[in-house]
Design an enzyme around this catalytic site. Structure first.
Site, PDB file in Angstrom:
ATOM      1  N   GLU A 144       0.228  -1.035   0.261  1.00  0.00           N
ATOM      2  CA  GLU A 144       0.441  -0.021  -0.126  1.00  0.00           C
ATOM      3  C   GLU A 144       0.900   1.327   0.006  1.00  0.00           C
ATOM      4  O   GLU A 144       0.711   2.181   0.875  1.00  0.00           O
ATOM      5  CB  GLU A 144      -0.874  -0.018   1.408  1.00  0.00           C
ATOM      6  CG  GLU A 144      -1.755  -1.329   0.917  1.00  0.00           C
ATOM      7  CD  GLU A 144      -2.494  -0.905   2.827  1.00  0.00           C
ATOM      8  OE1 GLU A 144      -2.464  -0.465   3.560  1.00  0.00           O
ATOM      9  OE2 GLU A 144      -3.377  -1.594   2.554  1.00  0.00           O
ATOM     10  N   GLY A 202       2.303   5.016  -0.483  1.00  0.00           N
ATOM     11  CA  GLY A 202       1.647   5.957  -1.131  1.00  0.00           C
ATOM     12  C   GLY A 202       2.254   6.996  -1.322  1.00  0.00           C
ATOM     13  O   GLY A 202       2.841   7.631  -2.045  1.00  0.00           O
ATOM     14  N   ARG A 203       3.426   7.807   0.031  1.00  0.00           N
ATOM     15  CA  ARG A 203       4.946   8.989  -0.189  1.00  0.00           C
ATOM     16  C   ARG A 203       5.866   8.047  -1.203  1.00  0.00           C
ATOM     17  O   ARG A 203       6.268   9.034  -1.968  1.00  0.00           O
ATOM     18  CB  ARG A 203       5.333   8.489   1.527  1.00  0.00           C
ATOM     19  CG  ARG A 203       6.001   9.368   1.426  1.00  0.00           C
ATOM     20  CD  ARG A 203       7.106   9.412   2.652  1.00  0.00           C
ATOM     21  NE  ARG A 203       6.072   8.861   3.741  1.00  0.00           N
ATOM     22  CZ  ARG A 203       5.820  10.542   5.032  1.00  0.00           C
ATOM     23  NH1 ARG A 203       5.957  11.560   4.429  1.00  0.00           N
ATOM     24  NH2 ARG A 203       4.850   9.099   5.639  1.00  0.00           N
ATOM     25  N   ARG A 257       3.386  19.128   7.230  1.00  0.00           N
ATOM     26  CA  ARG A 257       3.755  18.877   7.416  1.00  0.00           C
ATOM     27  C   ARG A 257       5.391  19.694   7.932  1.00  0.00           C
ATOM     28  O   ARG A 257       5.188  19.128   9.128  1.00  0.00           O
ATOM     29  CB  ARG A 257       4.542  18.101   6.456  1.00  0.00           C
ATOM     30  CG  ARG A 257       3.812  17.012   5.627  1.00  0.00           C
ATOM     31  CD  ARG A 257       4.224  16.001   4.654  1.00  0.00           C
ATOM     32  NE  ARG A 257       4.887  15.160   5.602  1.00  0.00           N
ATOM     33  CZ  ARG A 257       5.668  15.124   5.711  1.00  0.00           C
ATOM     34  NH1 ARG A 257       7.488  15.876   5.346  1.00  0.00           N
ATOM     35  NH2 ARG A 257       6.420  14.193   6.698  1.00  0.00           N
ATOM     36  N   TYR A 297       5.012  18.666  12.566  1.00  0.00           N
ATOM     37  CA  TYR A 297       5.651  16.822  12.158  1.00  0.00           C
ATOM     38  C   TYR A 297       7.264  17.547  12.629  1.00  0.00           C
ATOM     39  O   TYR A 297       7.943  16.367  12.785  1.00  0.00           O
ATOM     40  CB  TYR A 297       5.806  16.085  11.820  1.00  0.00           C
ATOM     41  CG  TYR A 297       4.639  15.261  10.982  1.00  0.00           C
ATOM     42  CD1 TYR A 297       3.686  14.324  11.440  1.00  0.00           C
ATOM     43  CD2 TYR A 297       4.374  15.508   9.503  1.00  0.00           C
ATOM     44  CE1 TYR A 297       2.681  13.844  11.074  1.00  0.00           C
ATOM     45  CE2 TYR A 297       3.234  14.636   9.689  1.00  0.00           C
ATOM     46  CZ  TYR A 297       2.084  14.337  10.109  1.00  0.00           C
ATOM     47  OH  TYR A 297       0.929  13.289   9.503  1.00  0.00           O
ATOM     48  N   CYS A 330      -2.225  32.896  11.162  1.00  0.00           N
ATOM     49  CA  CYS A 330      -1.140  33.793  12.773  1.00  0.00           C
ATOM     50  C   CYS A 330      -1.722  32.365  13.578  1.00  0.00           C
ATOM     51  O   CYS A 330      -2.833  32.482  14.432  1.00  0.00           O
ATOM     52  CB  CYS A 330      -2.858  34.056  13.034  1.00  0.00           C
ATOM     53  SG  CYS A 330      -3.257  35.471  11.988  1.00  0.00           S
ATOM     54  N   GLU A 331      -0.148  31.208  13.423  1.00  0.00           N
ATOM     55  CA  GLU A 331       0.152  30.783  14.318  1.00  0.00           C
ATOM     56  C   GLU A 331       1.295  31.313  14.222  1.00  0.00           C
ATOM     57  O   GLU A 331       1.927  31.319  13.154  1.00  0.00           O
ATOM     58  CB  GLU A 331      -0.265  29.629  13.833  1.00  0.00           C
ATOM     59  CG  GLU A 331      -1.638  29.392  13.899  1.00  0.00           C
ATOM     60  CD  GLU A 331      -2.162  28.747  15.106  1.00  0.00           C
ATOM     61  OE1 GLU A 331      -1.879  28.048  15.643  1.00  0.00           O
ATOM     62  OE2 GLU A 331      -4.092  28.623  14.795  1.00  0.00           O
ATOM     63  N   TYR A 355       1.049  13.747   1.615  1.00  0.00           N
ATOM     64  CA  TYR A 355       0.509  14.420   2.630  1.00  0.00           C
ATOM     65  C   TYR A 355       0.586  15.488   2.391  1.00  0.00           C
ATOM     66  O   TYR A 355       1.064  16.382   3.720  1.00  0.00           O
ATOM     67  CB  TYR A 355       1.000  13.724   3.452  1.00  0.00           C
ATOM     68  CG  TYR A 355       1.261  12.225   4.132  1.00  0.00           C
ATOM     69  CD1 TYR A 355      -0.418  11.852   3.545  1.00  0.00           C
ATOM     70  CD2 TYR A 355       1.972  10.950   2.718  1.00  0.00           C
ATOM     71  CE1 TYR A 355      -0.501  10.044   4.160  1.00  0.00           C
ATOM     72  CE2 TYR A 355       1.886  10.221   3.482  1.00  0.00           C
ATOM     73  CZ  TYR A 355       0.562   9.162   3.621  1.00  0.00           C
ATOM     74  OH  TYR A 355       0.621   8.090   3.381  1.00  0.00           O
TER      75      TYR A 355
HETATM   76  N1  LLP Z   1      -1.214   1.367   4.590  1.00  0.00           N
HETATM   77  C1  LLP Z   1      -2.289   1.960   5.690  1.00  0.00           C
HETATM   78  C2  LLP Z   1      -2.237   1.088   6.590  1.00  0.00           C
HETATM   79  C3  LLP Z   1      -1.925   3.642   6.488  1.00  0.00           C
HETATM   80  O1  LLP Z   1      -1.872   3.679   7.556  1.00  0.00           O
HETATM   81  C4  LLP Z   1      -0.502   4.303   5.824  1.00  0.00           C
HETATM   82  C5  LLP Z   1      -0.515   5.645   5.991  1.00  0.00           C
HETATM   83  C6  LLP Z   1      -0.040   4.071   4.816  1.00  0.00           C
HETATM   84  C7  LLP Z   1      -0.210   2.352   4.156  1.00  0.00           C
HETATM   85  C8  LLP Z   1       0.652   4.291   2.857  1.00  0.00           C
HETATM   86  O2  LLP Z   1       1.666   4.749   3.788  1.00  0.00           O
HETATM   87  P1  LLP Z   1       2.642   5.907   3.078  1.00  0.00           P
HETATM   88  O3  LLP Z   1       3.960   4.641   2.288  1.00  0.00           O
HETATM   89  O4  LLP Z   1       2.733   6.729   2.775  1.00  0.00           O
HETATM   90  O5  LLP Z   1       4.344   6.452   3.933  1.00  0.00           O
HETATM   91  N2  LLP Z   1       0.471  12.774   7.292  1.00  0.00           N
HETATM   92  C9  LLP Z   1       1.875  11.989   7.675  1.00  0.00           C
HETATM   93  C10 LLP Z   1       2.018  10.415   7.556  1.00  0.00           C
HETATM   94  C11 LLP Z   1       0.747   9.396   7.446  1.00  0.00           C
HETATM   95  C12 LLP Z   1       0.670   8.309   7.131  1.00  0.00           C
HETATM   96  C13 LLP Z   1      -0.537   7.536   7.768  1.00  0.00           C
HETATM   97  N3  LLP Z   1      -1.002   6.346   7.590  1.00  0.00           N
HETATM   98  C14 LLP Z   1       2.982  12.856   7.011  1.00  0.00           C
HETATM   99  O6  LLP Z   1       2.284  13.274   6.461  1.00  0.00           O
HETATM  100  O7  LLP Z   1       4.046  12.432   7.075  1.00  0.00           O
END
Ligand code: LLP
Length: 403
Positions: free
Chosen positions: A259, A261-262, A298, A302, A328-329, A357
């Protein structure tokens, strides 16, 4: 080379720009790494949910990992086949579960015993056997930022091994549940392989022990989490990642689901913002730009590092400045003590690695419309989301005085 100046003139700022060709290359790299097995790359829609982005991954053959029924609907709209759509998340409402079951997606990832009971009850009403998977929390420290670490018992995600076992047994004995998958995801922006392999071993062992109970798991869902280079991080190579996971699956006839994403979207994205002015408070230098934490959260949330480059301006004469937005933060910043040349009104800065993200975590705080999004495909730029207007922002608000 991306012509930021031209894009800023054409679409105005702040602006998100995504290199779709880079996304394709990343997708192919990861898919290829798993070629020794049957696999599905299920794009984590939460990282960048613009319909054109999801559609791009659909065209590449990707599935979708969704965490709300809204994301499931996006995946359908984008043309992702239902048998490649997964629905995860710790808290799903009855309506969401019902719709996911009716839509006949690949499976629903369960994150608690209570959720299993809800799904069973809803599937019973629908007179159906709902396909499910259980998210196992293997209690492994992924060594990433605590806010994006998810595989420890102290985190709200998934269930421990014993609860997982109970859930599978209950599902096997239910007419309305069909346990076909198993899932873990220990965190995001992972740069160390060992914790992932350790988690994978624990979960693969569970699959083997389920086999002895005649529960046949067909999908081994390893979650996302592959880290990328924001600054100077040394990342895990997709091939090594795949080999390490596959080595834990000996003697198992199972399809791997990943899965990402990033990994697919982060370094495809650029956030272009314009300098409004500079100022100095005593000795402290601030560069104030038109983008803000509501556009790209981000750094504020973080303390995340993003490289920032200056467009069309060479200078060796740099000094430290905080790059801040108009919100305003005090937490509204993109970088602190960043080395920059003297900046003028209308100069452009590009915040890199902004494709994951970024826009998806944007808000309308301070009644700021969200930025436009542009796709770059084979050298052409195309608007894929128009900038929000003031009218968009107030469209759902009702006048208390109006009868
Ligand atoms: N699968 C599940 C169950 C997840 O919870 C996530 C991300 C992914 C896949 C995808 O993860 P990736 O491959 O993108 O690392 N907002 C945060 C990241 C939150 C990730 C939440 N879950 C940031 O900006 O770093």
């Amino acid at each position: 080379m991306i012509n930021y100046k031209e894009l800023a003139q054409k679409y105005s700022t702040p602006l998100y720009v995504y290199d779709f060709d880079y996304m394709s290359a990343q997708y192919e790299k990861l898919k290829e790494a798993f070629r020794a097995r049957k696999s599905i790359m299920a794009f984590a829609v939460k990282s960048n949910s613009n319909l054109s982005v999801v559609k791009h991954f659909a065209d590449l053959g990707s599935g979708a990992d969704c965490v709300s029924i809204g994301e499931v609907r996006r995946a359908f709209l984008a043309g992702i086949p239902k048998y490649k759509i997964i629905f995860s998340g710790v808290g799903k409402s009855d309506d969401e579960l019902r719709e996911a079951i009716e839509k006949d997606i690949l499976y629903i990832n369960l994150e608690s015993y209570a959720e299993l009971e809800r799904v069973e009850a809803i599937a019973k009403e629908l007179n159906i056997a709902a396909r499910i998977s259980v998210r196992v929390n293997p209690n492994i420290d992924p060594k990433t930022h605590p806010y994006i670490s998810t595989g420890l018992h102290g985190n709200k995600f998934g269930v421990d091994i014993n609860t997982a076992k109970r859930m599978y047994i209950k599902a096997k004995n239910s007419e309305n549940l069909d346990p076909i998958g198993i899932h873990f995801h220990i965190g995001s922006q992972l740069t160390e392989l060992d914790p992932i392999v350790e988690a994978s071993e624990i979960v693969a062992d569970l699959v083997r022990s389920l086999q002895t109970l005649e529960i046949e798991i067909k999908f081994f869902d390893i979650g996302g989490g592959l880290g990328i280079t924001y600054n100077d991080e040394v990342t895990i190579e997709p091939y090594e990642y795949a080999q390490a996971i596959l080595s834990t699956l000996t003697a198992l006839d199972i399809t791997v689901i990943c899965e990402p994403g990033r990994f697919l979207t982060a370094n495809a994205g650029y956030f272009i913002t314009k300098v409004l002015y500079e100022k100095e408070n005593n000795e402290k230098r601030f560069v104030i730009v038109d983008g803000a934490m509501n556009d790209l959260l981000r750094p504020s949330l973080y303390d995340a590092y993003h490289k920032i480059s200056v467009v069309d301006k060479e200078s060796s004469d740099v000094t430290k400045a905080d790059i801040v937005g108009p919100v305003c933060e005090s937490g509204d910043f993109f970088a602190k003590d960043y080395l920059l040349p003297k900046m003028e009104h209308n100069d452009l800065l590009v915040v890199e690695s902004a494709g994951a993200y970024g826009f998806t975590m944007a808000s309308n705080y301070n009644t700021r419309g969200r930025s436009a999004e542009v796709a770059l495909v084979g050298g052409e730029d195309r608007l894929i989301r128009r900038r929000e207007s003031f009218e968009d922002l107030i469209a759902n608000e009702l006048d208390l005085m109006e009868k």
